[in-house]
Design an enzyme around this catalytic site. Structure first.
Site, PDB file in Angstrom:
ATOM      1  N   SER A  49      10.389  -6.646  -5.477  1.00 45.83           N
ATOM      2  CA  SER A  49      11.105  -8.107  -5.129  1.00 45.83           C
ATOM      3  C   SER A  49      11.322  -8.864  -5.876  1.00 45.83           C
ATOM      4  CB  SER A  49      10.933  -8.634  -3.511  1.00 45.83           C
ATOM      5  OG  SER A  49       9.452  -9.347  -4.092  1.00 45.83           O
ATOM      6  N   SER A  52       8.135 -10.831  -7.640  1.00 44.05           N
ATOM      7  CA  SER A  52       7.679 -10.210  -8.715  1.00 44.05           C
ATOM      8  C   SER A  52       8.457  -9.341  -9.813  1.00 44.05           C
ATOM      9  CB  SER A  52       7.349  -8.395  -8.321  1.00 44.05           C
ATOM     10  OG  SER A  52       6.330  -8.532  -6.544  1.00 44.05           O
ATOM     11  N   CYS A 165       4.729   8.945   9.062  1.00 43.69           N
ATOM     12  CA  CYS A 165       2.843   9.521   8.460  1.00 43.69           C
ATOM     13  C   CYS A 165       2.342  10.205  10.246  1.00 43.69           C
ATOM     14  CB  CYS A 165       2.083   8.560   8.477  1.00 43.69           C
ATOM     15  SG  CYS A 165       2.257   6.463   8.909  1.00 43.69           S
ATOM     16  N   GLY A 197      -1.461   1.884   7.560  1.00 40.67           N
ATOM     17  CA  GLY A 197      -0.458   2.408   7.757  1.00 40.67           C
ATOM     18  C   GLY A 197       1.554   1.109   7.876  1.00 40.67           C
ATOM     19  N   HIS A 275      -4.781   8.914   9.545  1.00 37.52           N
ATOM     20  CA  HIS A 275      -3.842   8.973  10.798  1.00 37.52           C
ATOM     21  C   HIS A 275      -4.549  10.246  11.863  1.00 37.52           C
ATOM     22  CE1 HIS A 275      -1.561   5.698   9.885  1.00 37.52           C
ATOM     23  NE2 HIS A 275      -0.439   6.694  10.110  1.00 37.52           N
ATOM     24  N   ASN A 362      -2.884   9.009   5.663  1.00 39.28           N
ATOM     25  CA  ASN A 362      -1.164   8.720   6.201  1.00 39.28           C
ATOM     26  C   ASN A 362      -0.595   8.469   5.264  1.00 39.28           C
ATOM     27  OD1 ASN A 362      -3.598   6.895   7.082  1.00 39.28           O
ATOM     28  ND2 ASN A 362      -1.882   5.016   6.821  1.00 39.28           N
TER      29      ASN A 362
END
Ligand SMILES: NC(=O)C1=CN([C@@H]2O[C@H](COP(=O)(O)OP(=O)(O)OC[C@H]3O[C@@H](n4cnc5c(N)ncnc54)[C@H](OP(=O)(O)O)[C@@H]3O)[C@@H](O)[C@H]2O)C=CC1
Ligand SMILES: N[C@@H](CC(=O)OP(=O)(O)O)C(=O)O
Length: 386
Positions: A49, A52, A165, A197, A275, A362
């Site tokens: 973004s 950054s 995921c 996640g 997961h 994940n």
């Protein structure tokens, strides 16, 4: 080692410059860790973004990996996510937040980039392959049509997305079972999903420590329809044009040929990565396979991505534990560098036919590793021009 640019692995040889969008996020950091020593791909540009952009990567990122920031990105300056800043890249990996991924990924496709996305935005698109690379690489055949339907039509650009995921975790054993025993008629899946996640900083510590949260927004619906797209084939219809020539149109079958009923229940648990999911299935075929036949089918499953030679595809896609108390996230999430899945407790189900537990990393096979194998596969099949 450098990349063979076609189906013929003897035809050598160049490395491929890649860009990473969302490079500061949870998935973006995994891309960097996994690509830093990749035999074909060289990280060339990073995007995030405007918060950054303009900063050297180490200053822009809150690095949360267990290994240090790789040297290859230490001196890179984070860019705005606009195609001109990625001009030399042949492949774009996207770990963008879904709020912004739609427009940004479309702009990169329009600018003739091959985009491999983790975001949910294009998964339902009837022209975009939703590919779990250990399951349905045949869906790449949709890419020429996706290109030709863009306005203006594209020569090189396309989008391929990963699955959610949680879908990725259980669909790998499901695909192995369908390959061995034919269609699955019904499936129940209950997830125990890691906090990574939800990205960083993700769920508040006060909500997740000493707790389980039995709701993840939109997750159950995604698992249910994504499964149908991934396990479905591709239909081809032919129409005769006015000049007598035939036009072929491709569309995703959505598992219509063998309807699959599926129900998912999703939970967030206090685990950092990995997961775990409890899965029960009923097969169309009667009598159904025995637990031992199921174990053997899972163990022997070899995806096309592996036989074709994708370097990040796991040597063994599915490990089957015999111990009664495995898999476990902390012990098993790094199996095959996070690229394989671990199954355990394969047994008879008194309601459906067979039940088992599956664990997948994940942020690796559930996210960054899938995109990387997808890009390797696309390169080997000639869908990516270098
Ligand atoms: N975490 C997981 O296990 C999985 C995640 N996904 C999907 O992958 C994607 C990334 O997830 P995750 O890494 O967890 O998310 P994070 O929130 O950790 O990271 C999001 C990234 O998007 C960037 N970003 C945010 N807003 C903008 C903007 N306006 N313009 C450009 N870049 C922007 C952020 O940059 P900045 O640092 O500058 O804000 C950051 O790099 C999501 O779409 C997610 O749904 C898919 C499967 C699994
Ligand atoms: N929803 C997943 C991660 C994710 O971002 O999924 P999706 O890309 O489908 O939005 C989880 O919370 O564990």
């Amino acid at each position: 080692m450098s990349v063979p640019p076609s189906d013929d692995p003897s035809v050598s040889t160049q490395t491929v410059k890649v860009g990473i969008l969302g490079a500061t996020g949870t998935v973006g950091q995994r891309f960097i860790s996994l690509l830093a020593d990749h035999p074909w791909f060289i990280i060339h540009a990073l995007g995030a973004s405007s918060r950054s952009a303009g900063k050297p990567y180490p200053q822009a990122v809150k690095w949360k990996q267990t290994s240090p920031i790789p040297a290859v990105v230490r001196t890179l300056v984070v860019q705005e996510c606009i195609p001109e800043k990625f001009a030399d890249c042949a492949v774009i990996f996207s770990g963008l937040d879904a709020d912004v991924a739609g427009d940004i990924e479309a702009a990169f496709r329009k600018a003739e980039f091959a985009v491999f996305s983790n975001a949910k935005n294009y998964r339902k698109d009837p022209q975009v392959p939703l590919v779990v690379p250990l399951v349905n690489t045949s869906h790449y055949s949709m890419i020429p049509q996706q290109r030709s339907l863009q306005s203006p039509p594209l020569k090189k650009g396309f989008i391929v997305t990963n699955a959610n995921c949680s879908t990725t975790a259980f669909i790998i054993p499901l695909a192995a079972l369908e390959k061995a025993f034919g269609p699955i008629e019904s499936c129940m899946v209950t997830t125990m999903q890691a906090i990574s996640g939800a990205g960083y900083p993700g769920i508040s510590s006060l909500d997740i420590i000493d707790n389980v949260v039995p709701y993840i927004s939109g997750e159950e619906e995604k698992i249910e329809w994504e499964t149908l797209k991934i396990l479905g084939g591709i239909d081809e219809t032919e129409k005769a044009g006015a000049d007598g020539a035939t036009d072929k149109t491709l569309s995703f079958d959505m598992h219509q040929a063998h309807p699959l009923r599926i129900s998912a229940s999703c939970n967030r648990v206090p685990v950092v990565d990995g997961h775990m999911e409890c899965v029960s299935v009923r097969f169309s075929r009667r009598p159904p396979p025995s637990p031992q036949q199921v174990r053997e089918a899972l163990l022997s499953y070899t995806p096309e991505a592996r036989t074709l030679g994708c370097p990040s595809a796991p040597r063994h896609a599915i490990f089957v534990h015999e111990e009664a108390d495995r898999p476990q996230p902390r012990l098993d999430r790094d199996y095959q560098r996070g690229a394989g899945v671990s199954v355990g407790r394969v047994r008879q189900c008194m309601v459906l036919d067979i039940k088992f537990v599956v664990l997948a990393n994940n942020v690796c096979i559930g996210a960054a590793t899938s995109s990387i194998i997808n890009a390797e596969f696309a390169l080997l099949k000639g869908y990516v021009s270098t």
